[in-house]
Write an enzyme that holds these catalytic residues in place. Structure first.
Site, PDB file in Angstrom:
ATOM      1  N   ASP A 177      -7.447   1.683   2.377  1.00  0.00           N
ATOM      2  CA  ASP A 177      -7.045   2.570   3.463  1.00  0.00           C
ATOM      3  C   ASP A 177      -7.973   3.757   3.707  1.00  0.00           C
ATOM      4  O   ASP A 177      -8.043   4.242   4.839  1.00  0.00           O
ATOM      5  CB  ASP A 177      -5.611   3.060   3.212  1.00  0.00           C
TER       6      ASP A 177
ATOM      7  N   HIS B 299       0.876  -1.184   0.000  1.00  0.00           N
ATOM      8  CA  HIS B 299       0.000   0.000   0.000  1.00  0.00           C
ATOM      9  C   HIS B 299       0.903   1.221   0.000  1.00  0.00           C
ATOM     10  O   HIS B 299       1.549   1.522   1.006  1.00  0.00           O
ATOM     11  CB  HIS B 299      -0.902  -0.017   1.230  1.00  0.00           C
TER      12      HIS B 299
ATOM     13  N   ASP C 137       1.246   4.976  -0.242  1.00  0.00           N
ATOM     14  CA  ASP C 137       0.613   6.291  -0.171  1.00  0.00           C
ATOM     15  C   ASP C 137       1.290   7.266  -1.115  1.00  0.00           C
ATOM     16  O   ASP C 137       2.516   7.420  -1.092  1.00  0.00           O
ATOM     17  CB  ASP C 137       0.709   6.837   1.264  1.00  0.00           C
TER      18      ASP C 137
ATOM     19  N   HIS D 161      -5.637   9.876  -0.498  1.00  0.00           N
ATOM     20  CA  HIS D 161      -6.341   9.906   0.789  1.00  0.00           C
ATOM     21  C   HIS D 161      -5.513  10.447   1.938  1.00  0.00           C
ATOM     22  O   HIS D 161      -5.993  10.459   3.073  1.00  0.00           O
ATOM     23  CB  HIS D 161      -6.929   8.530   1.120  1.00  0.00           C
TER      24      HIS D 161
END
Lengths: 983, 983
Positions: free
Chosen positions: B174, B50, B52, B424
């Protein structure tokens, strides 16, 4: 050599050490080195990982990457990752050092990976450096165990990769100070050079200024140069990369960010910084080659990070050559760097002392670890003795030793456990507590496997299958068999090559015993009460009220047997008396006591009629927790007392005394946690001081570093002497270093040195020598004084990574109790070695006792020697170990220095054909000390020191009368591979 | 479709979206899924990372692995490492999600690596999931920017890998709560399913019990099912592996230690644990397939750790099948897991509301980030408007837009910056401060490139090369050109598809100006004093004393031009009066004030003759720093007031008033850090509340969360309404959740919801709608009340990883000042949408002003519209963007819900051939919403909800009268690729 040719044919195995290696299509070694640019400054980047064989985690945890919560480190991944990265570009290089890990990894690889790795090794892209099982500690290891651990690692590499797996360079980047004996051993192992990272900060500053970072280390006072000459280089940044260029996953330096479209583009800045660093480094080294260690602890778990960024660094830095830069960066290895230094054909400064003690700042002397974890240090030493015995009995007992009446036994586990224990965070005592337990467990497991072998072998040799037990707690008078038995026999195995006399003390509950030797001769024996200190110490592990004491004597590399029978219960002997005698003495020694205190007051050698005043007591230094001058606290590594005056524990100990025909003891109880037995055996030329220290109390919030100090009237004038790894003796002088103008900043800690087996002080007439049973820290702070640190319990971490205060919990969690022995001798200086050399070897290789219940088996062979005769007094039987089915590794050592004994410091010749009693040597081939090269093939690079003699190489064995008769020069060790047949 | 075939031939490019993909020899998609065992519990291990797109580090720092001191993360290495690991075993799988990173990486790869990766993709071993530029936030993003960022990412994948690069599954593991509109968009983009990780802990508990972790989400109240139905699955462990099975370098779980010779052998224990976990998980899911996410934040930088251990896990767990185990573990992907669920042919629970707000514990409501970083939220929204304008002008201006008189311009940087900003942890406000700066910098850089394009395009369209400036600080009355100029012109570009009227306020220093429109008609204009609050705010960036206020009107997708000339300096107008009027009004609205306080007291719609009592003021919640009930503090993510009663700032603000023919203002100064202008323009149907908040003082040690609250006499009874990503409206109810029995534990924070563009309350007669200029948090705590959180300044971190309190320093480091606007409307409920829909679109796509010094250039074209005519009121021109040299991406949207407007909630038809004024459409092909698939090829997996209608698929465009005339149903967005020629 004919002998060798025969062996080769006969053995016909894949072991390429043993047979001349078949030429392979491979370019490894110096020939595989990358091209450099003669007119430029060549920067040798050395990608490497430093993989501690246990430290914060156990060796297996490090291998697998378990307990990453303690420290992120997984060697399996390092090797996976490096092998993958090396395949991507033939220019990339990597060195690997610790065979303990490589061995674990290799075991798990499939044939295809093994082929890839073999190819990388054969092309010099993956190079083994150092190559021992571990990177041994240099202060607290005994040379015999160091040789063994190197041999174990080098053999694995040789068996696996042949000549391309042979390390050219010794590499001790992390050990905390450097022993001259280690350098000597490395030279004798055939290493062309040696690099390390840690040396005293004052020394380093001077060497940088004087461009003396690289030198020739003449590492023996006895061996003829250049036999023990070792080219030695100090690395520029310890073993780390230059600041800002660490690209491991564990680092946070900026990567090379070379996409101008993205933020933080930094190529120009990085190149400029690198060029500055290279230029500065070139100022403190002599040639147009410099080395940078690109790696650190457990790095390269994700090699891609390192190599991807180094690829770019090399590309961008070398691209500047088009703009006039004269810096050329390349992937390299320590041996390729070394080759360039050799080609430079310069002279190098000569170094003859050692690199102890190590300080990395004014109040940061790494002299605590000389003593840290004294129980582990003793257990390691004891294990070495057991392993040598195990090795010998494997050879003597033949195939049945490994598979015999008591099952399958072997020495492999013990060999590996001992090799692991040599690591510089193992026997050094600088590991976490759980790791220390793991080292001990490994040794215990190793010994369990050896015990089976030993039982089998003794069964073969003695002809008796009667179960045999070992009593490992005799030092606290625990041995269930002797405590309960009315009749038992005791086998005493002597691993030394000469007859040894020793006194044994067996826990018993009877008050009178008959002891007979193997000829049925009754021995003088005495039953004495178990001391209060011992009772406290053993707690509920044993209940013997008494000890049966008698002297035993065992044949060279052999055993004898004693029978013990409980006599009708005589009344108990007179108890001890609560007062010291004015003196106790035997025919050799007289020991006097201060009647007021019961403390030692003097020592007289009755043979030489020399006498000294001698007092002895126990003290503790108050360990610093850091102060205004420096935040440095005492810890596992570092010794830093907060005052130079140690605190006396008690000037008036409780005293009890016993004296009989076998032994005389003055038992001194200084406090609940310090006691001592001053003991004189009837047949001894040395005085035994059996000390017991612990649990060291720390409820007062003070860390304690406990010493015993012997104060004499010897005019030692600041000089004292310590052994180096149990071999040659180094002269020490208070507040002084031979090679630089010392600014002493720690008057106590800065004067501590490691001993492995002995220390002494002397003047023109008297030499007081202390032989010890383990490695310890020692100093002489006052004239005539010698102090030995025995135990340490600390409340602070010393900020060198352990992150745990050294406070050993001990068996009952109230703190570790440690017991040990010092043997004190008084002699004229000129004959001291004649006494301390054999005595110290006897401490290292002690008799192994085993017990059988009941009467002696009929027809059992009660005495046996594996030698035809005792070896000459100067010769030590260092190694007798099964190498393959038909071959045995033998090391013979001249145990005297060239000038220490009028009697023994002479060449001595041994006839190998007359060596063994039960084995016939049918072939012999001499090898390098590490047993990974034929001695005749050992052609080391030669280096010219700027001072001292410019010696030509001297081949080993040139002076041998015949191929079978080999001559040992003082301090020489010779290594032979023997082909043997049972007679 | 004929149109498309023509396009394919004409375009003839490698873009496989545009032309039917040539069949490749590849097995990707569902066909490439691994075999499973029908009789067993199949455990799908999904290796994933994941990544970001900015959070604690900037996106570029994350890409390269810079600033690893902040967080260890380097995506370049992740992709390197995964590609290497996948090559080692065809069974291994990996998914990759964030195209922003993949794009950076791909750019740097050589052809050989690209070939390898392409092959992995074509074999389904590396699968792209989600595939947007980032994983967008769901609470604070506007749907138009979400569609754009998805389109950008999906296009890159399609261009690079063709059909095999098309993600099948949406993957929002997430984001902190899930918007229904996001689900609707995903459905329209052709995703077959959707997985996420975070939902309210009470909701999750219930779903686990009821086996409702997987469902059909009917994500639109307007679109005909299954157009907006999305199969949705809640992942079992967030997006982490099950406890004890994290084998990333960042984890510390025990590796599989499978060498019985080494310590810590753990295979049996691990297998047993895994089987227990699998069995427990199977209890809360419906089929014999379960999924485990094997990865987490920035994991797989060293993929070998993960795969090596998972290989072993699979081997050892599956080996138990021979002993009767019915668990079958395999490498898989979300789409392969999804396929198995689909094959199970079950019915699934129906979900029609959304997943806001998200709480992970009783006092841990993630409702603070709805408002966090209000300035960044506004800048992102403004940037969206600028990007749409830039896109339109690129199409309208033709090739010269990119390369014209003002240089090289482009929209690529802005597109990527906007796409990154949707992440996000970007517009959400949950990043570190330096990362927030980086997002803003990227937007600013993007706009700089767009400005060149815009200048070029306007030069082409207007025929004037006179330099053109943009004034980005008009909101604080700063514009050097207007401040100093005696004569200038202003271009007003309107990106909407209808005529828009707007009021502009330009900073000036003169006291009287003549303003003429493009026809030379004199406009009513007024000069008013710059408010004290604005003067304070701009500090020394500008010195205008006055603002010139007038109304402008611009044509659809076009511009007009106004001329402004300084008149001879008239004396300054009467200053403001220091008292509120009893009321102010225009022909549409009457606003009353409490004469005692100067605060609002009522609002009357003069057209509908409806009136409400309405007061409004500013308050702050005292942010919790943690208390006895819970240690949770308010932070970037989490809103937790320490009391339910907010603190009033001032009930008696300082007042000044001005009223003229253009604008009436009541200026309210509540404190040095809170002020407001209540503003009514002459031509407005809405009341403007321009608030200014900051620097929020925290010297008192209290974090503050500033709200404005509108309190009316509307009987809202706990109900209020919020938009979802700026599109459909959700009904909210205080202390209530539609799908579970809420236990409310945070009476304020637990009632906050995100708005993107509007919120309203209503009763049978009155609806008060507030349209906002950015995303914010909103609630209705009291009957008739609506509160909007405007700004937050906090002193504690909320322990969700940011490790920084949200305390924005602002330009002068004394704290950030934020200014914004709320538009308040009072209407009957049934006609509210007719007003708020266009008003909100006008807030999103606002006119772009540009200025030229001096007189109007001769022959310049002063007015231009890119459309032949305004589009029907229901139709929003969502996207007009150059796709390739000859093609344009067009999105038309029906902006009304199916039942919200009697007038506009009807199908509406647009004739594409009559759309553009300067472009002829020669081909048209409809695409999925994400523009990575022909609409006709979009065949989604169909899922049966257990309740509700079981709908058959409805193809888009079935109701179109002709291929050129396309009909939009309420809330429908249709996406077309047009081939265009300039007329």
């Amino acid at each position: 050599m004919a002998v060798r040719a025969v062996l080769c044919v006969l053995l016909g195995l894949h072991c390429s050490v043993f047979c001349s290696p078949v030429p392979r299509v491979s370019v490894c070694g110096y020939e595989s080195c990358p091209a450099t640019k003669p007119k430029m400054l060549n920067v040798h980047l050395v990608p490497h990982t430093h993989d501690d064989v246990g430290w914060l985690k156990t060796v297996d945890q490090y291998y697998y990457g378990g307990r990453n919560d303690i420290q992120h480190a997984g060697v399996q991944y390092i090797l996976d990752s490096v092998v993958a990265a090396l395949q991507k570009d033939p220019a990339r290089r990597f060195i690997y050092v610790e065979t303990a890990f490589f061995y674990r990894w290799w075991k798990q690889q499939n044939p295809s990976t093994r082929r890839v790795v073999t190819q990388l090794v054969e092309q010099g892209r993956l190079e083994f450096i150092n190559g021992g099982w571990c990177m041994s500690d240099e202060a607290t290891t005994h040379y015999s165990a160091v040789i063994d651990q190197m041999t174990l690692g080098l053999r694995f590499l040789n068996d696996t990769f042949g000549e391309c797996g042979r390390p050219r360079v010794a590499w001790h980047i992390d050990p905390f100070g450097h022993a001259r004996e280690h350098a000597s051993l490395f030279a004798q192992m055939g290493f062309d050079g040696f690099f390390f990272g840690r040396l005293d900060y004052q020394d380093k500053a001077r060497r940088m200024k004087a461009r003396e970072m690289e030198m020739v280390w003449r590492a023996s006072q006895s061996l003829k140069p250049p036999a023990a000459d070792l080219f030695t280089g100090v690395l520029p940044n310890g073993y780390n990369p230059p600041p800002g260029f660490c690209w491991d996953q564990s680092c946070s330096d900026a990567p090379v960010q070379d996409d101008p479209d993205l933020d933080d583009y930094n190529v120009d800045m990085l190149v400029a910084t690198f060029l500055n660093i290279a230029s500065a480094q070139a100022q403190v080294y002599k040639t147009n080659h410099i080395v940078m260690t690109m790696g650190s602890d457990f790095q390269y778990e994700n090699a891609n990070l390192w190599y991807k960024n180094m690829d770019k660094l090399i590309r961008y830095v070398n691209a500047q050559q088009a703009n006039g830069s004269v810096v050329n960066v390349l992937y390299s290895t320590p041996s390729c760097y070394l080759q360039e230094l050799h080609l430079a054909n310069l002279t190098w400064p000569l170094k003859t002392d050692d690199f102890f003690p190590y300080a990395d700042d004014a109040h940061d002397f790494w002299t605590g670890y000389f003593t840290s974890r004294p129980a582990l240090k003793r257990y390691e030493r004891l294990s070495n003795s057991l392993l040598q015995t195990c090795n010998q009995l494997e050879v003597l007992g033949g195939a049945k030793s490994r598979s015999g009446p008591f099952g399958e036994g072997h020495s492999d586990t013990m060999k590996r456990a001992m090799a692991v224990a040599q690591h510089h965070d193992a026997v050094s005592g600088t590991e976490r507590q759980h790791v220390a337990y793991d080292y001990a467990k490994r040794l215990a497991t190793g010994w369990a496997h050896c015990q089976v072998l030993v039982r089998n072998s003794l069964a073969v040799l003695s002809g008796s299958d009667v179960p045999r037990v070992f009593c490992e707690n005799l030092n606290i008078s625990v041995c269930p068999l002797t405590e309960g038995s009315k009749k038992f026999s005791m086998n005493v195995y002597n691993p030394l090559a000469r007859v040894v006399t020793w006194s044994v003390r067996l826990p018993v509950n009877g008050t009178s015993y008959s002891v007979t030797d193997s000829n049925g001769k009754e021995m003088d024996s005495q039953v004495i009460p178990v001391s209060k200190a011992t009772q406290d110490l053993r707690r509920d592990r044993g209940y013997a009220k008494y000890e049966l004491v008698f002297e035993v004597q065992a044949p060279p590399m052999g055993y004898t047997t004693y029978s013990v029978t409980l006599l009708k219960a005589h009344p108990a002997r007179a108890p001890t008396t609560p007062k010291a005698p004015a003196s106790m003495q035997n025919k050799y020694l007289k020991v006097t006591f201060d009647p007021a205190t019961g403390l030692l007051s003097g020592l007289t050698n009755l043979e030489t009629q020399q006498s000294i005043q001698l007092t002895q007591n126990f003290y503790w230094y108050n360990a610093s927790g850091g102060d205004a001058e420096s935040r440095q606290a005492s810890g596992a590594y570092i010794f830093r007392p907060n005052s130079s005056t140690p605190i006396s524990i008690n000037q008036n100990p409780n005293i009890s005394t016993l004296q009989n025909s076998v032994v005389q003891e003055v038992r001194q109880q200084f406090s609940p946690w310090v006691s001592q037995v001053v003991r004189l055996y009837n047949g001894s030329r040395e005085l035994e001081l059996e000390w017991t220290v612990g649990p060291v109390p720390v409820a007062d919030g003070l860390g304690k570093e406990v010493i015993t100090r012997l104060d004499s009237n010897i005019s030692s004038a600041g000089y004292f002497y310590t052994d180096s790894n149990g071999r040659e003796v180094m002269e020490r002088r208070k507040d002084y270093r031979p090679t630089w103008d010392l600014k002493q900043t720690e008057p106590i800690a800065g004067n501590y040195y490691p001993i492995n087996s002995r220390a002494f002080i002397k003047d023109g007439r008297n030499q007081m020598t202390v032989v010890t049973d383990r490695s310890q820290g020692v100093s002489s702070i006052y004239n005539g004084s010698l102090e030995i640190m025995l135990h340490r319990r600390l409340l602070h971490d010393d900020v060198r990574g352990v992150e745990e205060p050294l406070s050993e919990p001990g068996e009952f969690a109230d703190g570790l109790v440690v017991r040990g022995r010092l043997l004190v001798m008084l002699t004229p200086p000129e004959t001291a070695a004649d006494m301390h050399r054999p005595l110290a070897q006897g401490m290292v290789l002690q008799p192994m006792l085993s017990f059988q219940e009941g009467a002696l088996p009929r027809n059992a062979k009660l005495e046996f020697s594996g030698l035809q005769a005792a070896l000459p007094p100067a010769v030590h039987l260092l190694t007798v170990s099964q190498w393959s089915n038909d071959s045995v590794l033998l090391r013979l050592e001249h145990q005297y220095e060239s000038s220490e004994s009028k009697t023994y410091s002479l060449p001595v010749t041994v006839n190998l054909q007359k060596l063994f009693s039960t084995l016939e040597i049918v072939g012999v081939s001499e090898m390098s000390l590490g047993a990974n090269q034929w001695k005749e093939d050992m052609k080391r690079l030669q280096w010219k020191p700027s001072t001292g003699d410019d010696m030509k190489p001297v081949g080993g064995g040139l002076g041998d009368p015949t191929p079978w008769e080999i001559t040992l020069q003082p301090m020489e060790i010779r290594t032979f591979l023997l082909r043997v047949q049972r007679r």
